[in-house]
Design a protein around this motif. Structure first.
Motif, PDB file in Angstrom:
ATOM      1  N   LYS A 345       1.598  92.454  14.976  1.00 23.42           N
ATOM      2  CA  LYS A 345       0.450  90.420  14.333  1.00 23.42           C
ATOM      3  C   LYS A 345       0.189  90.121  15.511  1.00 23.42           C
ATOM      4  CE  LYS A 345       2.117  86.280  12.049  1.00 23.42           C
ATOM      5  NZ  LYS A 345       3.166  85.553  11.490  1.00 23.42           N
ATOM      6  N   TRP A 346       0.164  90.593  16.570  1.00 19.91           N
ATOM      7  CA  TRP A 346      -0.544  89.533  18.124  1.00 19.91           C
ATOM      8  C   TRP A 346      -1.010  89.827  18.804  1.00 19.91           C
ATOM      9  CZ3 TRP A 346      -0.740  84.822  15.960  1.00 19.91           C
ATOM     10  CH2 TRP A 346       0.803  84.099  15.483  1.00 19.91           C
ATOM     11  N   ILE A 347      -1.086  91.816  18.923  1.00 16.55           N
ATOM     12  CA  ILE A 347      -2.043  92.236  19.909  1.00 16.55           C
ATOM     13  C   ILE A 347      -3.532  91.867  19.889  1.00 16.55           C
ATOM     14  CG2 ILE A 347      -2.377  94.286  18.430  1.00 16.55           C
ATOM     15  CD1 ILE A 347      -0.792  93.696  22.813  1.00 16.55           C
ATOM     16  N   GLY A 348      -3.877  91.832  19.018  1.00 17.81           N
ATOM     17  CA  GLY A 348      -5.207  91.707  18.865  1.00 17.81           C
ATOM     18  C   GLY A 348      -5.561  90.253  19.354  1.00 17.81           C
ATOM     19  N   ILE A 349      -5.487  89.455  18.957  1.00 10.28           N
ATOM     20  CA  ILE A 349      -5.714  87.796  19.962  1.00 10.28           C
ATOM     21  C   ILE A 349      -4.932  87.930  21.518  1.00 10.28           C
ATOM     22  CG2 ILE A 349      -5.444  86.532  17.951  1.00 10.28           C
ATOM     23  CD1 ILE A 349      -3.388  84.565  18.954  1.00 10.28           C
ATOM     24  N   ALA A 350      -4.296  88.664  22.039  1.00  6.21           N
ATOM     25  CA  ALA A 350      -4.355  88.811  23.526  1.00  6.21           C
ATOM     26  C   ALA A 350      -5.281  89.738  24.320  1.00  6.21           C
ATOM     27  CB  ALA A 350      -2.919  89.392  23.423  1.00  6.21           C
ATOM     28  N   LEU A 351      -5.993  89.851  23.178  1.00  2.00           N
ATOM     29  CA  LEU A 351      -7.813  90.685  23.623  1.00  2.00           C
ATOM     30  C   LEU A 351      -8.486  90.445  24.286  1.00  2.00           C
ATOM     31  CD1 LEU A 351      -6.116  94.472  22.810  1.00  2.00           C
ATOM     32  CD2 LEU A 351      -5.632  93.765  24.930  1.00  2.00           C
ATOM     33  N   TYR A 352      -8.550  88.771  23.277  1.00  2.00           N
ATOM     34  CA  TYR A 352      -9.868  88.194  23.342  1.00  2.00           C
ATOM     35  C   TYR A 352     -10.632  88.082  24.793  1.00  2.00           C
ATOM     36  CZ  TYR A 352      -9.547  88.135  18.032  1.00  2.00           C
ATOM     37  OH  TYR A 352      -8.621  88.244  17.234  1.00  2.00           O
ATOM     38  N   PRO A 353      -9.999  87.423  26.053  1.00  2.00           N
ATOM     39  CA  PRO A 353     -10.742  87.017  27.171  1.00  2.00           C
ATOM     40  C   PRO A 353     -11.730  88.528  27.511  1.00  2.00           C
ATOM     41  CG  PRO A 353      -8.463  86.685  27.070  1.00  2.00           C
ATOM     42  CD  PRO A 353      -8.519  87.448  25.943  1.00  2.00           C
ATOM     43  N   ILE A 354     -12.926  87.799  27.627  1.00  2.00           N
ATOM     44  CA  ILE A 354     -13.506  88.717  28.535  1.00  2.00           C
ATOM     45  C   ILE A 354     -14.496  88.232  29.648  1.00  2.00           C
ATOM     46  CG2 ILE A 354     -15.288  87.853  26.537  1.00  2.00           C
ATOM     47  CD1 ILE A 354     -16.955  90.528  26.820  1.00  2.00           C
ATOM     48  N   ALA A 355     -14.841  88.785  30.673  1.00  2.33           N
ATOM     49  CA  ALA A 355     -14.854  87.825  31.804  1.00  2.33           C
ATOM     50  C   ALA A 355     -15.561  89.121  33.150  1.00  2.33           C
ATOM     51  CB  ALA A 355     -14.762  86.445  32.327  1.00  2.33           C
ATOM     52  N   GLY A 356     -14.953  89.061  33.945  1.00  2.00           N
ATOM     53  CA  GLY A 356     -15.739  89.473  35.558  1.00  2.00           C
ATOM     54  C   GLY A 356     -16.464  91.289  35.297  1.00  2.00           C
ATOM     55  N   VAL A 357     -15.444  91.975  34.949  1.00  3.63           N
ATOM     56  CA  VAL A 357     -16.181  93.016  34.096  1.00  3.63           C
ATOM     57  C   VAL A 357     -17.660  92.926  33.506  1.00  3.63           C
ATOM     58  CG1 VAL A 357     -15.971  95.405  33.510  1.00  3.63           C
ATOM     59  CG2 VAL A 357     -14.140  94.021  34.530  1.00  3.63           C
ATOM     60  N   ALA A 358     -17.552  92.198  32.199  1.00  2.24           N
ATOM     61  CA  ALA A 358     -18.515  92.289  31.465  1.00  2.24           C
ATOM     62  C   ALA A 358     -19.845  91.651  32.377  1.00  2.24           C
ATOM     63  CB  ALA A 358     -18.550  90.798  30.800  1.00  2.24           C
ATOM     64  N   ILE A 359     -19.556  90.518  33.000  1.00  3.03           N
ATOM     65  CA  ILE A 359     -20.706  89.930  34.418  1.00  3.03           C
ATOM     66  C   ILE A 359     -21.283  91.079  34.707  1.00  3.03           C
ATOM     67  CG2 ILE A 359     -20.924  88.291  36.084  1.00  3.03           C
ATOM     68  CD1 ILE A 359     -18.843  86.303  34.219  1.00  3.03           C
ATOM     69  N   GLY A 360     -20.207  92.234  35.746  1.00  5.82           N
ATOM     70  CA  GLY A 360     -20.795  93.120  36.656  1.00  5.82           C
ATOM     71  C   GLY A 360     -21.855  93.940  35.996  1.00  5.82           C
ATOM     72  N   LEU A 361     -21.323  94.378  34.814  1.00  6.35           N
ATOM     73  CA  LEU A 361     -22.563  95.572  34.223  1.00  6.35           C
ATOM     74  C   LEU A 361     -23.145  95.330  33.692  1.00  6.35           C
ATOM     75  CD1 LEU A 361     -19.173  96.765  32.191  1.00  6.35           C
ATOM     76  CD2 LEU A 361     -20.585  97.901  33.997  1.00  6.35           C
ATOM     77  N   VAL A 362     -23.498  93.344  33.422  1.00 10.02           N
ATOM     78  CA  VAL A 362     -24.858  93.246  33.237  1.00 10.02           C
ATOM     79  C   VAL A 362     -25.994  92.884  34.612  1.00 10.02           C
ATOM     80  CG1 VAL A 362     -25.666  90.071  32.148  1.00 10.02           C
ATOM     81  CG2 VAL A 362     -24.369  91.207  30.816  1.00 10.02           C
ATOM     82  N   LEU A 363     -25.121  92.985  35.558  1.00 12.83           N
ATOM     83  CA  LEU A 363     -25.775  92.480  37.129  1.00 12.83           C
ATOM     84  C   LEU A 363     -26.717  93.631  37.145  1.00 12.83           C
ATOM     85  CD1 LEU A 363     -23.224  89.743  39.405  1.00 12.83           C
ATOM     86  CD2 LEU A 363     -25.674  89.399  37.983  1.00 12.83           C
ATOM     87  N   LEU A 364     -25.812  94.855  36.231  1.00 12.77           N
ATOM     88  CA  LEU A 364     -26.006  96.577  36.933  1.00 12.77           C
ATOM     89  C   LEU A 364     -27.248  96.368  36.096  1.00 12.77           C
ATOM     90  CD1 LEU A 364     -24.532  98.547  38.049  1.00 12.77           C
ATOM     91  CD2 LEU A 364     -24.037  99.631  35.810  1.00 12.77           C
TER      92      LEU A 364
END
Length: 575
Positions: A345-364
């Motif tokens: 029931k709850w594992i899905g919403i616990a995985l929503y945050p997105i930040a540092g790794v995403a920004i690093g890949l965008v910079l790449l």
């Protein structure tokens, strides 16, 4: 001067044009402290408030410093990401995950497959984003921010199956994200630069990156173990771990590898092979608040709200499709693994945050000459997701932890051994001597009893059992022994559905065994209270025994032992 202040009031310029880095650092720390206090008063996650503090400092509110004033803190940000990777890696302890592998693997793989597929087709169906940009964005969408997740878990003092699953999934999720992204990255790179696609290169290069990160993290990890155990260096553990993170991140970044991935491997090596792992990981407690404050306030100063306007509806297509993919993927994985309802029931919403790794890949992508043509499409869209999810994601993760019932459980309690990794549900023994041997080996493996040999541990239980049977009736046995050394009371739980001949006082077969080893220095009221409370659990609540015998996995047994009746007999020492 007045003209400058007037322009600042109008939002045209920053208040301080040439600030000393130490002044900027002090303002960041003070801001973090203020918003940390505010978070407590508002009862919202500290990470969300600290990011908001960074937004207030940044160009959209106070605009205190020019944007490049924060660039001098890039090494600190990289160190913080390395520290976060190290800590996440520390949760990949094979001893603790040995009977949770199926659940973690299914959730991770389902999330890593379904999320990018949903995001890709949503971008292709509902937006005009190019095929290449859609592929890259879909790969980035897999990642869950380890920094936000870890900070929320620490802040909530969460502990249990849900928390263990979440942290392990996040760790593996980021490994898969990097491998998938580089596969797509090299695929697009090759079709853009040549007339043919080098399939071998597309597959080999991401795997080579992973192998190189494993080598760096492993070499530094084993060096730490060598100097802390073999050479017994006098360097403090805090300095040792800081040096390890700095060397790992510095080497990885120099070789254009992932610093956070290499640090994750470093944490995993120390967690699984170091006898001093608790001391090493605990050494960071004195500075982790400051590290997190710097990282999240700095993250807030870099949030680009203009990206939301540029991305328009495309950004929200990414946010909604990723949310849907994360929810469906992780829930499906939990269902396929036969997980408990709480995790489903709850594992899905616990995985929503997105930040540092995403920004690093965008910079790449931005820094690659051939792929930079897609950066205008990708950057604003991904940053929109980062802005929204960094503000709302931690709140949802905190909500999931709250609903799982694991908040404020990371405290020392009377029966601290009631954990999934110490439960065995498929005992094969027919008599008590074989059962003692089977569970003793299980204890030695899962608790890593370095201070005593397996043979001595077995003999301790056998000698005690020869004095009088510990089968106390009602299908329950509590064999126990006093041993030399050891940090605390250790216990494993064994369940036999067919029953074991144990010479119990009521001559009934034993189905549930609590095998307990107590160090001499702990043989006091605590030891007797543990024995007494275990007997009370099954004497006062017979339905718990029935539920445990119906359970098919350690996960289910753990959930049963978290009920209110058991909680009352397993108090926290702080209470």
């Amino acid at each position: 001067m007045f003209a400058h202040i007037s322009k600042w009031f109008q939002g045209d310029v920053a208040l301080i044009q040439a600030a000393n880095p130490l002044l900027v650092l002090s303002v960041i720390l003070i801001t973090g402290y203020i918003f940390n206090r505010l978070a407590r008063k508002l009862h919202i996650p500290t990470v969300t408030c600290q990011i908001l503090g960074g937004v207030v400092l940044g160009p959209y509110v106070l605009n205190l410093f020019v944007q490049n004033a924060y660039t001098s803190f890039v090494p600190i940000t990289n160190f913080a990401l390395g520290f976060i990777g190290l800590t996440i890696g520390s949760h990949l302890d094979f001893r603790k995950l040995h009977n949770a592998g199926r659940r973690i693997a299914f959730i991770t793989l389902a999330d890593a497959i379904i999320t990018p597929v949903v995001v890709f087709f949503s971008l292709q169906l509902f937006t005009n984003v190019s095929l290449e940009a859609s592929l890259l964005i879909s790969a980035i969408a897999i990642t869950t921010a380890p920094s936000s997740t870890l900070h929320i878990v620490r802040e909530k003092r969460a502990k249990g199956i849900f928390t263990k699953t979440l942290l392990a999934v996040v760790a593996l999720n980021n490994v898969i994200t990097i491998v998938v992204f580089y596969t797509v990255y090299y695929f697009i790179y090759y079709i853009t630069s040549t007339s043919h696609v080098g399939i071998v290169a597309i597959i080999i290069k991401p795997l080579l990156l992973l192998v190189e990160s494993i080598i760096i993290g492993s070499v530094v990890g084993y060096a730490v173990i060598y100097f802390t155990e073999k050479r017994k260096t006098r360097v403090s553990f805090l300095v040792m771990v800081m040096m390890a993170v700095i060397i790992t991140v510095g080497t990885a970044e120099t070789l254009h590898l992932s610093g956070i991935l290499s640090s994750l491997i470093l944490g995993m090596v120390i967690s699984n092979f170091s006898k001093n792992k608790n001391t090493l990981f605990g050494a960071f407690k004195d500075i982790e608040t400051e590290v997190y404050t710097l990282f999240f306030v700095l993250a807030g100063t870099h949030l680009d709200f203009a990206a939301i306007k540029i991305a328009g509806s495309i950004g929200f297509v990414l946010i909604l499709s990723r949310l849907f993919g994360k929810t469906v993927g992780s829930t499906l994985g939990a269902w396929l693994a036969g997980s408990t309802d709480t995790i489903k029931k709850w594992i899905g919403i616990a995985l929503y945050p997105i930040a540092g790794v995403a920004i690093g890949l965008v910079l790449l992508i931005e820094n690659n000459e051939l792929l930079s043509i897609y950066s205008s499409e990708i950057t604003s869209v991904v940053l929109t997701a980062v802005v929204v999810n960094e503000l709302l994601g931690p709140i949802l993760t905190g909500k999931a932890l709250q609903k799982s019932g694991e908040v404020d459980k990371n405290r020392l309690r009377l029966m601290d051994f009631i954990q999934e990794e110490f439960i065995k549900v498929d005992m094969q023994s027919d008599n008590k001597w074989d059962a003692l041997a089977e569970l003793t080996e299980f204890m030695y493996k899962t608790h890593k009893c370095h201070e005593i040999s397996l043979e001595k541990l077995k003999n301790s239980f056998i000698e005690r059992e020869k004095q009088v049977s510990t089968g106390i009736g009602n299908n329950l046995a509590i064999p126990h022994a006093i041993i030399e050394g050891g940090p605390k009371i250790r216990c494993v739980i064994g369940i036999s559905k067919k029953g074991i001949k144990f010479d119990a006082v009521d001559d009934k077969p034993v189905h549930i065994i609590f095998l307990i080893a107590t160090p001499k220095e702990h043989y006091d009221r605590q030891h007797l209270q543990v024995l007494s409370n275990i007997a009370k659990i099954f004497g006062q609540h017979p339905h718990i025994k029935k539920q445990m015998l119906k359970a098919n996995t350690p996960e289910e047994v753990f959930e049963i032992l978290q009920t209110e009746e058991v909680e009352e007999l397993n108090p926290f020492f702080e209470d």
